[in-house]
Design a protein around this motif. Structure first.
Motif, PDB file in Angstrom:
ATOM      1  N   CYS A   1     -43.505 -11.792 -19.537  1.00 32.53           N
ATOM      2  CA  CYS A   1     -42.414 -12.194 -18.638  1.00 32.53           C
ATOM      3  C   CYS A   1     -41.084 -11.539 -18.978  1.00 32.53           C
ATOM      4  CB  CYS A   1     -42.249 -13.714 -18.663  1.00 32.53           C
ATOM      5  SG  CYS A   1     -43.601 -14.598 -17.889  1.00 32.53           S
ATOM      6  N   VAL A   2     -41.078 -10.606 -19.924  1.00 33.32           N
ATOM      7  CA  VAL A   2     -39.834  -9.925 -20.278  1.00 33.32           C
ATOM      8  C   VAL A   2     -39.984  -8.418 -20.062  1.00 33.32           C
ATOM      9  CG1 VAL A   2     -39.073 -11.689 -21.921  1.00 33.32           C
ATOM     10  CG2 VAL A   2     -40.422  -9.742 -22.742  1.00 33.32           C
ATOM     11  N   ASP A   3     -38.847  -7.762 -19.827  1.00 29.63           N
ATOM     12  CA  ASP A   3     -38.829  -6.307 -19.669  1.00 29.63           C
ATOM     13  C   ASP A   3     -39.252  -5.632 -20.966  1.00 29.63           C
ATOM     14  OD1 ASP A   3     -37.901  -6.365 -17.011  1.00 29.63           O
ATOM     15  OD2 ASP A   3     -35.827  -6.592 -17.687  1.00 29.63           O
ATOM     16  N   ASP A   4     -39.574  -4.345 -20.881  1.00 31.99           N
ATOM     17  CA  ASP A   4     -40.062  -3.590 -22.033  1.00 31.99           C
ATOM     18  C   ASP A   4     -39.067  -3.493 -23.181  1.00 31.99           C
ATOM     19  OD1 ASP A   4     -42.585  -3.132 -20.970  1.00 31.99           O
ATOM     20  OD2 ASP A   4     -41.986  -1.254 -20.016  1.00 31.99           O
ATOM     21  N   ASN A   5     -37.786  -3.720 -22.933  1.00 31.02           N
ATOM     22  CA  ASN A   5     -36.776  -3.649 -23.990  1.00 31.02           C
ATOM     23  C   ASN A   5     -36.699  -4.917 -24.825  1.00 31.02           C
ATOM     24  OD1 ASN A   5     -36.020  -1.097 -23.157  1.00 31.02           O
ATOM     25  ND2 ASN A   5     -34.500  -1.889 -21.727  1.00 31.02           N
ATOM     26  N   PHE A   6     -37.497  -5.928 -24.475  1.00 25.28           N
ATOM     27  CA  PHE A   6     -37.403  -7.231 -25.132  1.00 25.28           C
ATOM     28  C   PHE A   6     -38.745  -7.670 -25.710  1.00 25.28           C
ATOM     29  CE2 PHE A   6     -33.969  -7.040 -22.114  1.00 25.28           C
ATOM     30  CZ  PHE A   6     -32.892  -7.553 -22.829  1.00 25.28           C
ATOM     31  N   LEU A   7     -38.655  -8.562 -26.690  1.00 25.08           N
ATOM     32  CA  LEU A   7     -39.800  -9.246 -27.285  1.00 25.08           C
ATOM     33  C   LEU A   7     -39.510 -10.739 -27.253  1.00 25.08           C
ATOM     34  CD1 LEU A   7     -40.312  -7.096 -30.520  1.00 25.08           C
ATOM     35  CD2 LEU A   7     -41.718  -7.041 -28.453  1.00 25.08           C
ATOM     36  N   VAL A   8     -40.516 -11.540 -27.515  1.00 26.96           N
ATOM     37  CA  VAL A   8     -40.307 -12.981 -27.676  1.00 26.96           C
ATOM     38  C   VAL A   8     -40.823 -13.382 -29.051  1.00 26.96           C
ATOM     39  CG1 VAL A   8     -40.377 -13.530 -25.208  1.00 26.96           C
ATOM     40  CG2 VAL A   8     -42.491 -13.560 -26.517  1.00 26.96           C
ATOM     41  N   VAL A   9     -40.124 -14.326 -29.663  1.00 27.03           N
ATOM     42  CA  VAL A   9     -40.533 -14.862 -30.963  1.00 27.03           C
ATOM     43  C   VAL A   9     -40.462 -16.383 -30.905  1.00 27.03           C
ATOM     44  CG1 VAL A   9     -39.921 -12.830 -32.326  1.00 27.03           C
ATOM     45  CG2 VAL A   9     -38.205 -14.576 -31.909  1.00 27.03           C
ATOM     46  N   GLY A  10     -41.442 -17.024 -31.491  1.00 31.83           N
ATOM     47  CA  GLY A  10     -41.487 -18.477 -31.499  1.00 31.83           C
ATOM     48  C   GLY A  10     -40.379 -19.061 -32.343  1.00 31.83           C
ATOM     49  N   THR A  11     -39.753 -20.118 -31.828  1.00 35.29           N
ATOM     50  CA  THR A  11     -38.715 -20.814 -32.584  1.00 35.29           C
ATOM     51  C   THR A  11     -39.080 -22.265 -32.870  1.00 35.29           C
ATOM     52  OG1 THR A  11     -37.503 -21.354 -30.558  1.00 35.29           O
ATOM     53  CG2 THR A  11     -36.852 -19.347 -31.728  1.00 35.29           C
ATOM     54  N   GLU A  12     -39.941 -22.852 -32.030  1.00 30.50           N
ATOM     55  CA  GLU A  12     -40.355 -24.240 -32.257  1.00 30.50           C
ATOM     56  C   GLU A  12     -41.655 -24.504 -31.515  1.00 30.50           C
ATOM     57  OE1 GLU A  12     -38.733 -28.811 -31.757  1.00 30.50           O
ATOM     58  OE2 GLU A  12     -37.922 -27.265 -30.456  1.00 30.50           O
ATOM     59  N   ILE A  13     -42.544 -25.238 -32.164  1.00 28.33           N
ATOM     60  CA  ILE A  13     -43.762 -25.684 -31.495  1.00 28.33           C
ATOM     61  C   ILE A  13     -43.969 -27.160 -31.808  1.00 28.33           C
ATOM     62  CG2 ILE A  13     -45.304 -24.968 -33.373  1.00 28.33           C
ATOM     63  CD1 ILE A  13     -47.329 -24.254 -31.008  1.00 28.33           C
ATOM     64  N   ASN A  14     -44.416 -27.873 -30.803  1.00 27.48           N
ATOM     65  CA  ASN A  14     -44.740 -29.289 -30.939  1.00 27.48           C
ATOM     66  C   ASN A  14     -46.122 -29.466 -30.337  1.00 27.48           C
ATOM     67  OD1 ASN A  14     -44.989 -31.973 -29.421  1.00 27.48           O
ATOM     68  ND2 ASN A  14     -43.390 -32.379 -30.911  1.00 27.48           N
ATOM     69  N   ALA A  15     -47.019 -30.109 -31.057  1.00 28.47           N
ATOM     70  CA  ALA A  15     -48.378 -30.311 -30.553  1.00 28.47           C
ATOM     71  C   ALA A  15     -48.817 -31.744 -30.808  1.00 28.47           C
ATOM     72  CB  ALA A  15     -49.347 -29.339 -31.215  1.00 28.47           C
TER      73      ALA A  15
ATOM     74  N   CYS B   1     -55.148 -31.638 -26.373  1.00 31.28           N
ATOM     75  CA  CYS B   1     -53.886 -31.380 -27.064  1.00 31.28           C
ATOM     76  C   CYS B   1     -52.851 -30.989 -26.028  1.00 31.28           C
ATOM     77  CB  CYS B   1     -54.073 -30.252 -28.081  1.00 31.28           C
ATOM     78  SG  CYS B   1     -52.576 -29.776 -28.984  1.00 31.28           S
ATOM     79  N   SER B   2     -51.661 -31.521 -26.180  1.00 28.57           N
ATOM     80  CA  SER B   2     -50.539 -31.155 -25.326  1.00 28.57           C
ATOM     81  C   SER B   2     -49.468 -30.564 -26.232  1.00 28.57           C
ATOM     82  CB  SER B   2     -50.003 -32.385 -24.596  1.00 28.57           C
ATOM     83  OG  SER B   2     -48.896 -32.038 -23.806  1.00 28.57           O
ATOM     84  N   ALA B   3     -49.066 -29.331 -25.936  1.00 30.52           N
ATOM     85  CA  ALA B   3     -48.112 -28.643 -26.806  1.00 30.52           C
ATOM     86  C   ALA B   3     -46.954 -28.087 -25.988  1.00 30.52           C
ATOM     87  CB  ALA B   3     -48.816 -27.514 -27.560  1.00 30.52           C
ATOM     88  N   ARG B   4     -45.852 -27.859 -26.680  1.00 31.58           N
ATOM     89  CA  ARG B   4     -44.683 -27.221 -26.079  1.00 31.58           C
ATOM     90  C   ARG B   4     -44.187 -26.177 -27.066  1.00 31.58           C
ATOM     91  NH1 ARG B   4     -40.950 -30.942 -26.477  1.00 31.58           N
ATOM     92  NH2 ARG B   4     -39.919 -29.809 -28.127  1.00 31.58           N
ATOM     93  N   LEU B   5     -43.927 -24.978 -26.558  1.00 31.93           N
ATOM     94  CA  LEU B   5     -43.460 -23.886 -27.399  1.00 31.93           C
ATOM     95  C   LEU B   5     -42.144 -23.344 -26.857  1.00 31.93           C
ATOM     96  CD1 LEU B   5     -44.031 -21.758 -29.696  1.00 31.93           C
ATOM     97  CD2 LEU B   5     -45.034 -20.340 -27.896  1.00 31.93           C
ATOM     98  N   SER B   6     -41.175 -23.198 -27.754  1.00 25.35           N
ATOM     99  CA  SER B   6     -39.914 -22.538 -27.409  1.00 25.35           C
ATOM    100  C   SER B   6     -39.949 -21.132 -27.983  1.00 25.35           C
ATOM    101  CB  SER B   6     -38.717 -23.296 -27.997  1.00 25.35           C
ATOM    102  OG  SER B   6     -38.640 -24.582 -27.444  1.00 25.35           O
ATOM    103  N   LEU B   7     -39.530 -20.172 -27.160  1.00 20.29           N
ATOM    104  CA  LEU B   7     -39.482 -18.773 -27.559  1.00 20.29           C
ATOM    105  C   LEU B   7     -38.070 -18.243 -27.401  1.00 20.29           C
ATOM    106  CD1 LEU B   7     -42.611 -17.476 -25.590  1.00 20.29           C
ATOM    107  CD2 LEU B   7     -42.478 -17.847 -28.064  1.00 20.29           C
TER     108      LEU B   7
END
Length: 151
Positions: free
Chosen positions: A72-86, A127-133
């Motif tokens: 979901c991001v342009d080629d100039n960007f990456l995503v990294v996980g900052t928080e996960i809740n499961a 399992c129900s999880a939420r991830l912030s990137l």
């Protein structure tokens, strides 16, 4: 929503030589606003009592949402996980397959939030999880890595 159109085969190839492929996680379906991955519970992914390990559930959730976020991001960007809740809601026994579906709750310029539902073969929620990137510029991340290595 999708900025990168990677096939399921390309996503699976991208994850070779990582924990994702080692555990047997494979991307299995993609829709207009969701991505799915599956895992068959075996000795690599279960805890000693023969059920899916909660940490592996979280890893599966983070894997499918992170790759969805990456697409979901342009080629100039990456995503990294900052928080996960499961929240682990139902056990999955060894030999059964679990499917994780990631859908976006928010796709912002600097932050993404994904909802991930893991379901068993009977479509019961396990399992129900939420991830912030965090959405980060590739060049900035590369520069920070170089500065860190120089110290």
């Amino acid at each position: 929503m999708w900025k990168k159109t990677l096939s399921l085969q390309q996503l699976n190839q991208f994850c070779q030589q990582s924990a994702v492929s080692h555990l047997g996680i494979r991307f299995s379906a993609q829709g207009e606003n969701w991505l799915e991955a599956q895992l068959t519970v075996d000795e690599r992914s279960c805890q000693p009592m023969g059920y899916l390990h909660g940490g592996v559930s979280a890893l599966l959730a983070e894997t499918v949402a992170s790759l969805a976020g990456f697409c979901c991001v342009d080629d100039n960007f990456l995503v990294v996980g900052t928080e996960i809740n499961a929240s682990h809601l139902r056990p999955v026994k060894k030999g059964n397959t679990v499917t994780a579906r990631a859908t976006p709750a928010r796709l912002g310029r600097s932050t993404q939030v994904w909802q991930i539902d893991l379901r068993d073969e009977q479509q019961q929620l396990c399992c129900s999880a939420r991830l912030s990137l965090a959405v980060v510029n590739k060049q900035t991340l590369t520069q920070k890595g170089k500065e860190h290595n120089e110290k």
